[in-house]
Design a protein around this motif. Structure first.
Motif, mmCIF file in Angstrom:
data_model
loop_
_atom_site.group_PDB
_atom_site.id
_atom_site.type_symbol
_atom_site.label_atom_id
_atom_site.label_comp_id
_atom_site.label_asym_id
_atom_site.label_seq_id
_atom_site.Cartn_x
_atom_site.Cartn_y
_atom_site.Cartn_z
ATOM 1 N N UNK A 95 3.000 -0.191 -15.595
ATOM 2 C CA UNK A 95 3.990 -1.268 -15.580
ATOM 3 C C UNK A 95 4.355 -1.664 -14.157
ATOM 4 N N UNK A 96 4.532 -0.685 -13.271
ATOM 5 C CA UNK A 96 4.839 -0.998 -11.875
ATOM 6 C C UNK A 96 3.685 -1.780 -11.234
ATOM 7 N N UNK A 97 2.438 -1.358 -11.497
ATOM 8 C CA UNK A 97 1.275 -2.050 -10.925
ATOM 9 C C UNK A 97 1.196 -3.486 -11.453
ATOM 10 N N UNK A 98 1.407 -3.657 -12.763
ATOM 11 C CA UNK A 98 1.388 -5.009 -13.336
ATOM 12 C C UNK A 98 2.487 -5.861 -12.701
ATOM 13 N N UNK A 99 3.669 -5.271 -12.532
ATOM 14 C CA UNK A 99 4.754 -5.997 -11.877
ATOM 15 C C UNK A 99 4.404 -6.392 -10.455
ATOM 16 N N UNK A 100 3.716 -5.496 -9.744
ATOM 17 C CA UNK A 100 3.314 -5.802 -8.366
ATOM 18 C C UNK A 100 2.266 -6.908 -8.315
ATOM 19 N N UNK A 101 1.481 -7.050 -9.375
ATOM 20 C CA UNK A 101 0.470 -8.111 -9.407
ATOM 21 C C UNK A 101 1.094 -9.446 -9.804
ATOM 22 N N UNK A 102 1.987 -9.419 -10.811
ATOM 23 C CA UNK A 102 2.546 -10.662 -11.345
ATOM 24 C C UNK A 102 3.658 -11.216 -10.453
ATOM 25 N N UNK A 103 4.650 -10.386 -10.136
ATOM 26 C CA UNK A 103 5.783 -10.821 -9.298
ATOM 27 C C UNK A 103 5.882 -9.842 -8.119
ATOM 28 N N UNK A 104 4.995 -9.959 -7.142
ATOM 29 C CA UNK A 104 4.875 -8.926 -6.117
ATOM 30 C C UNK A 104 6.119 -8.711 -5.256
ATOM 31 N N UNK A 105 6.704 -9.754 -4.739
ATOM 32 C CA UNK A 105 7.843 -9.594 -3.829
ATOM 33 C C UNK A 105 9.046 -8.978 -4.507
ATOM 34 N N UNK A 106 9.412 -9.513 -5.653
ATOM 35 C CA UNK A 106 10.578 -9.008 -6.381
ATOM 36 C C UNK A 106 10.359 -7.574 -6.851
ATOM 37 N N UNK A 107 9.163 -7.286 -7.360
ATOM 38 C CA UNK A 107 8.861 -5.932 -7.826
ATOM 39 C C UNK A 107 8.906 -4.939 -6.668
ATOM 40 N N UNK A 108 8.399 -5.319 -5.512
ATOM 41 C CA UNK A 108 8.417 -4.428 -4.351
ATOM 42 C C UNK A 108 9.852 -4.130 -3.925
ATOM 43 N N UNK A 152 0.829 -1.206 0.000
ATOM 44 C CA UNK A 152 0.000 0.000 0.000
ATOM 45 C C UNK A 152 0.864 1.257 0.000
ATOM 46 N N UNK A 153 2.005 1.226 0.654
ATOM 47 C CA UNK A 153 2.915 2.362 0.632
ATOM 48 C C UNK A 153 3.439 2.593 -0.781
ATOM 49 N N UNK A 154 3.795 1.529 -1.480
ATOM 50 C CA UNK A 154 4.296 1.637 -2.851
ATOM 51 C C UNK A 154 3.196 2.159 -3.777
ATOM 52 N N UNK A 155 2.000 1.610 -3.658
ATOM 53 C CA UNK A 155 0.907 2.063 -4.527
ATOM 54 C C UNK A 155 0.568 3.527 -4.244
ATOM 55 N N UNK A 156 0.549 3.909 -2.987
ATOM 56 C CA UNK A 156 0.325 5.317 -2.644
ATOM 57 C C UNK A 156 1.395 6.216 -3.221
ATOM 58 N N UNK A 157 2.638 5.762 -3.167
ATOM 59 C CA UNK A 157 3.736 6.549 -3.723
ATOM 60 C C UNK A 157 3.626 6.653 -5.236
ATOM 61 N N UNK A 158 3.224 5.576 -5.884
ATOM 62 C CA UNK A 158 3.052 5.621 -7.339
ATOM 63 C C UNK A 158 2.045 6.691 -7.741
ATOM 64 N N UNK A 159 0.933 6.748 -7.055
ATOM 65 C CA UNK A 159 -0.086 7.725 -7.408
ATOM 66 C C UNK A 159 0.254 9.130 -6.918
#
Length: 125
Positions: A44-57, A25-32
């Motif tokens: 792209x960041x959101x898709x990455x967080x959905x597909x490979x969440x840990x690595x993308x975070x 939630x901190x990452x998504x808040x920062x993105x917006x």
């Protein structure tokens, strides 16, 4: 003894899940919150967080961590200045305005010099 270790495993997995959700939630808040990042990059960041969440975070925190802190600090500063402005607006007049009003009353002869000095001292206190 199996139940004890099941409980420990449940507690640890719950802790990890809660920590992960807080980070997500901190990452998504920062993105917006980031106005410099384009819409495509955000997607792209959101898709990455959905597909490979840990690595993308982890990648997001490493690459954009400093910016996250700066944007968070700026957001908190904006909120503080908005709150301070609201408090000043609601609180009423500034000390200079109180003194000017008292001076106008003194010039009009409504109050005495001693009363003016008391009002001035009260405004400056």
């Amino acid at each position: 003894m199996s139940n004890f270790w099941d409980l420990i495993q449940l507690l640890l997995s719950t802790f990890v899940l809660i920590v992960y959700l807080l980070i997500l939630f901190q990452i998504i808040g920062d993105l917006f919150r980031d106005s410099e990042l384009g819409g495509g990059a955000k997607v792209l960041w959101i898709i990455g967080l959905v597909i490979i969440p840990g690595l993308t975070a982890i990648i997001y925190i490493v690459t954009r961590g400093r910016g996250m802190a700066e944007r968070q600090r700026a957001s908190l500063q904006r909120a503080k200045s908005d709150t301070d402005a609201y408090i000043r607006e609601v609180a009423g007049k500034s000390p200079a305005e109180h003194i000017a009003d008292a001076k106008a009353l003194l010039d009009a002869g409504t109050i005495t010099k001693e009363e003016f000095e008391r009002l001035k001292a009260k405004a400056l206190a």
